[in-house]
Design an enzyme around this catalytic site. Sequence first.
Site, mmCIF file in Angstrom:
data_model
loop_
_atom_site.group_PDB
_atom_site.id
_atom_site.type_symbol
_atom_site.label_atom_id
_atom_site.label_comp_id
_atom_site.label_asym_id
_atom_site.label_seq_id
_atom_site.Cartn_x
_atom_site.Cartn_y
_atom_site.Cartn_z
ATOM 1 N N ASP A 36 0.873 -1.182 0.000
ATOM 2 C CA ASP A 36 0.000 0.000 0.000
ATOM 3 C C ASP A 36 0.904 1.225 0.000
ATOM 4 O OD1 ASP A 36 -2.119 2.001 0.864
ATOM 5 O OD2 ASP A 36 -3.295 0.159 1.020
ATOM 6 N N ASP A 62 3.659 2.284 -4.225
ATOM 7 C CA ASP A 62 2.736 3.185 -4.926
ATOM 8 C C ASP A 62 2.557 2.574 -6.311
ATOM 9 O OD1 ASP A 62 1.550 5.073 -6.541
ATOM 10 O OD2 ASP A 62 2.699 6.763 -5.747
ATOM 11 N N VAL A 63 1.352 2.139 -6.604
ATOM 12 C CA VAL A 63 1.127 1.370 -7.836
ATOM 13 C C VAL A 63 1.363 2.185 -9.111
ATOM 14 C CG1 VAL A 63 -0.424 -0.364 -6.867
ATOM 15 C CG2 VAL A 63 -1.369 1.813 -7.696
ATOM 16 N N ASN A 89 -5.475 -4.436 -6.870
ATOM 17 C CA ASN A 89 -6.667 -3.992 -6.149
ATOM 18 C C ASN A 89 -6.712 -2.491 -5.900
ATOM 19 O OD1 ASN A 89 -8.928 -4.296 -3.992
ATOM 20 N ND2 ASN A 89 -7.220 -3.372 -2.868
ATOM 21 N N TYR A 153 -14.287 7.082 -13.420
ATOM 22 C CA TYR A 153 -14.221 5.755 -12.800
ATOM 23 C C TYR A 153 -14.749 4.701 -13.777
ATOM 24 C CZ TYR A 153 -14.620 2.326 -8.964
ATOM 25 O OH TYR A 153 -14.492 1.222 -8.151
ATOM 26 N N LYS A 157 -12.469 1.556 -15.191
ATOM 27 C CA LYS A 157 -12.817 0.169 -14.873
ATOM 28 C C LYS A 157 -13.198 -0.617 -16.138
ATOM 29 C CE LYS A 157 -12.021 0.327 -10.486
ATOM 30 N NZ LYS A 157 -10.924 -0.490 -9.902
ATOM 31 N N THR A 190 -16.780 0.000 2.191
ATOM 32 C CA THR A 190 -15.344 0.178 2.482
ATOM 33 C C THR A 190 -15.081 1.677 2.590
ATOM 34 O OG1 THR A 190 -14.618 0.496 0.216
ATOM 35 C CG2 THR A 190 -14.779 -1.789 0.978
HETATM 36 N N1 LIG Z 1 -15.858 -0.299 -2.454
HETATM 37 C C1 LIG Z 1 -16.576 -0.521 -3.550
HETATM 38 O O1 LIG Z 1 -17.799 -0.335 -3.563
HETATM 39 C C2 LIG Z 1 -15.938 -1.054 -4.788
HETATM 40 C C3 LIG Z 1 -16.774 -1.526 -5.803
HETATM 41 C C4 LIG Z 1 -16.224 -2.015 -6.980
HETATM 42 C C5 LIG Z 1 -14.851 -2.009 -7.125
HETATM 43 N N2 LIG Z 1 -14.049 -1.538 -6.142
HETATM 44 C C6 LIG Z 1 -12.605 -1.536 -6.376
HETATM 45 O O2 LIG Z 1 -11.976 -2.361 -5.429
HETATM 46 C C7 LIG Z 1 -10.656 -1.857 -5.166
HETATM 47 C C8 LIG Z 1 -10.474 -1.663 -3.688
HETATM 48 O O3 LIG Z 1 -11.496 -0.788 -3.241
HETATM 49 P P1 LIG Z 1 -11.773 -0.465 -1.704
HETATM 50 O O4 LIG Z 1 -13.197 -0.097 -1.630
HETATM 51 O O5 LIG Z 1 -11.237 -1.515 -0.837
HETATM 52 O O6 LIG Z 1 -10.909 0.887 -1.582
HETATM 53 P P2 LIG Z 1 -10.367 1.672 -0.284
HETATM 54 O O7 LIG Z 1 -10.346 3.111 -0.632
HETATM 55 O O8 LIG Z 1 -11.143 1.264 0.897
HETATM 56 O O9 LIG Z 1 -8.882 1.149 -0.175
HETATM 57 C C9 LIG Z 1 -7.975 1.385 -1.212
HETATM 58 C C10 LIG Z 1 -6.558 1.205 -0.722
HETATM 59 O O10 LIG Z 1 -5.705 1.510 -1.832
HETATM 60 C C11 LIG Z 1 -4.645 2.312 -1.392
HETATM 61 N N3 LIG Z 1 -4.128 3.134 -2.474
HETATM 62 C C12 LIG Z 1 -4.682 4.240 -3.022
HETATM 63 N N4 LIG Z 1 -3.866 4.737 -3.959
HETATM 64 C C13 LIG Z 1 -2.793 3.924 -4.036
HETATM 65 C C14 LIG Z 1 -1.603 3.905 -4.805
HETATM 66 N N5 LIG Z 1 -1.354 4.854 -5.718
HETATM 67 N N6 LIG Z 1 -0.736 2.894 -4.604
HETATM 68 C C15 LIG Z 1 -0.972 1.957 -3.696
HETATM 69 N N7 LIG Z 1 -2.060 1.914 -2.916
HETATM 70 C C16 LIG Z 1 -2.957 2.900 -3.091
HETATM 71 C C17 LIG Z 1 -5.221 3.147 -0.257
HETATM 72 O O11 LIG Z 1 -4.189 3.608 0.600
HETATM 73 C C18 LIG Z 1 -6.163 2.145 0.411
HETATM 74 O O12 LIG Z 1 -5.493 1.424 1.411
HETATM 75 C C19 LIG Z 1 -10.523 -0.591 -5.997
HETATM 76 O O13 LIG Z 1 -9.883 -0.893 -7.213
HETATM 77 C C20 LIG Z 1 -11.954 -0.191 -6.242
HETATM 78 O O14 LIG Z 1 -12.088 0.593 -7.398
HETATM 79 C C21 LIG Z 1 -14.574 -1.059 -4.961
#
Ligand SMILES: NC(=O)c1ccc[n+]([C@@H]2O[C@H](COP(=O)([O-])OP(=O)(O)OC[C@H]3O[C@@H](n4cnc5c(N)ncnc54)[C@H](O)[C@@H]3O)[C@@H](O)[C@H]2O)c1
Lengths: 256, 273
Positions: A36, A62-63, A89, A153, A157, A190
């Site tokens: 992360d 950092d991705v 992720n 977004y 996606k 989340t």
């Molecule tokens: N929560 C939802 O409803 C949902 C729905 C569909 C898809 N998603 C996808 O699932 C994935 C995870 O979502 P989530 O809800 O757990 O998100 P979240 O915001 O709760 O957590 C995301 C994590 O990614 C980290 N992050 C952000 N930018 C970063 C970077 N540049 N490098 C490394 N880490 C980084 C953050 O520090 C955080 O810990 C995402 O790709 C999101 O688009 C989420």
Amino acid sequence: MDCNDKVALVTGAGVGIGEATCKGLAAAGAIVVVSDIDEAAGNRVANELIAAGHQAVFMRLDVCDESRWHRVVSDIVARFGRLQILINNAGIANICGIEDETLEGWRKTNTINNDAVFLGTREAIRVMKASGGSIVNISSIEGIVGDPMLPAYNASKGAVRAFTKSVALYCADKDYGIRVNSVHPGYVATPLVSGALSRLSTSDAEAFAQRVVASIPMGRMAEAAEIAKGIVFLASDDASYMTGSELIMDGGYTAR
Amino acid sequence: MSNKLGVFGLEGKVAVVTGAGAGIGEACARMFAQAGAAVMLSDINVEACERIAAELNAEGLQAKAIRLDVTSEADWEALKIALEGWKNRWDILLNNAGIYIGGMLENNTVAQVSKINQINIESVFIGTRTAAESMKPGGCFGSGGSIINLSSIAGLVGVPGHSIYGATKGAVRSLSKHSAVEFAKFGYGVRVNSLHPGLIETAMGDQALQDFVDIGVVANVDEAAALLKSAMIPMGRLGNVQDIANAALFLASDASSYVTGIELTVDGGFCAA
Ligand SMILES: NC(=O)c1ccc[n+]([C@@H]2O[C@H](COP(=O)([O-])OP(=O)(O)OC[C@H]3O[C@@H](n4cnc5c(N)ncnc54)[C@H](O)[C@@H]3O)[C@@H](O)[C@H]2O)c1
Ligand SMILES: NC(=O)c1ccc[n+]([C@@H]2O[C@H](COP(=O)([O-])OP(=O)(O)OC[C@H]3O[C@@H](n4cnc5c(N)ncnc54)[C@H](O)[C@@H]3O)[C@@H](O)[C@H]2O)c1
């Protein structure tokens, strides 16, 4: 769903779906590299896994950082001798209609959600191609259907969804033994969702949340752990004949 | 995978598999039993189910056999009574029984279409109705459940010789989505999903390969398999029944608790290309 002794890297693993995925993979027997940009959150997850008797380590990633990807993957191979599972992720979301979206905001979303998946996938293939692996890219239902308030977004996606199929075919053509699939969660409770809502006015946030829940046939958002279970399935050898597939977990949202 | 099943386990659950006497149904029934479920194997070929159930029992697993023609409403009612007398529970239904009829569309007959629609579509309707009314709150079992319907990639994309078969699988795909949304909206606690295998090595898989020969696409079945592997299936191999059973276990178990109305393709990349 067995991931015994497989080495797995999860990005954005400090909270939310990433954190739940680390726990799911560890429970299935994997050695988990928690990554992360948020070091405190990532370290907490890794320490919790270790305290629960699993093998885990935190690595800062950092991705969006190409050289850092190379470094982290090389470190994993140096330390564990292999990388068999990558969960792309990390992602961000910003609720903003097209007319108000800036180029800067558009690029930020697409860099983290899309460019980073390219960087990570390319890097993983470099080390997986000798003995195979499974790459799981976290897209979204928003990569399949549209939302009026999520233009950047949606674009990012949708890109991940099609990119995943391209790479799946490439790896199959090359006989690398690497399967690549996309996961499409519906709304998940989340920090990503609560954070995006917190940037809106209270009334807009309530309206958005109400509109969303009313349109989910199951009538509720998912828990992160429910999404993690599908991710673990795709990561494991139990998904042996799946590549280029989409796994939707959305309480019926896109079936409507 | 037995010791790592966790949420993918089926302990305490009762599963019904139709067409469990051979092929994909047999593999799924074995998988569900190994995952801890009590499995009712059903088929028109009840002898095969009895043999498989006896093998599972000998391994200490819970299984029973029943004759069930999926097109018979009376057989479905009898199944419900048998389940009441066995564990008085019902959590999982795999609507798997089906037939393949190939041939060029212009040579297919209305009689063939009626027959395949009855076995492949009507059966899924009757099975889904029976399961939903008994799994929903207040139903005779009443604890919700998971229904998995065997569609096919032929329900998603076009394949020569597959018109009337593919149409039944398209119907199963659609029936699954509508019933999934309806049951979710009305709080039944019953999830419904469709599973879309590519060409799988079973008796039916062999039939489909032979059909490519019969309609003149290739000279023999070996050539048909080679063509599929080299030009149509990115992973370069036909599927096996275990590939499908693993995916069915995911959809059957609580691991898929937020999954309803989806299409799960297990096709070695066929539909991604
Ligand atoms: N929560 C939802 O409803 C949902 C729905 C569909 C898809 N998603 C996808 O699932 C994935 C995870 O979502 P989530 O809800 O757990 O998100 P979240 O915001 O709760 O957590 C995301 C994590 O990614 C980290 N992050 C952000 N930018 C970063 C970077 N540049 N490098 C490394 N880490 C980084 C953050 O520090 C955080 O810990 C995402 O790709 C999101 O688009 C989420
Ligand atoms: N094999 C493939 O390539 C493939 C691909 C995609 C989808 N499918 C689907 O998967 C399912 C199983 O296919 P398979 O390859 O294992 O088939 P199979 O022919 O090997 O086995 C089918 C079983 O269903 C039983 N059956 C047939 N009619 C029945 C009836 N009226 N009532 C009860 N049982 C009946 C048969 O006795 C047999 O045991 C089918 O729905 C099929 O359409 C198969």
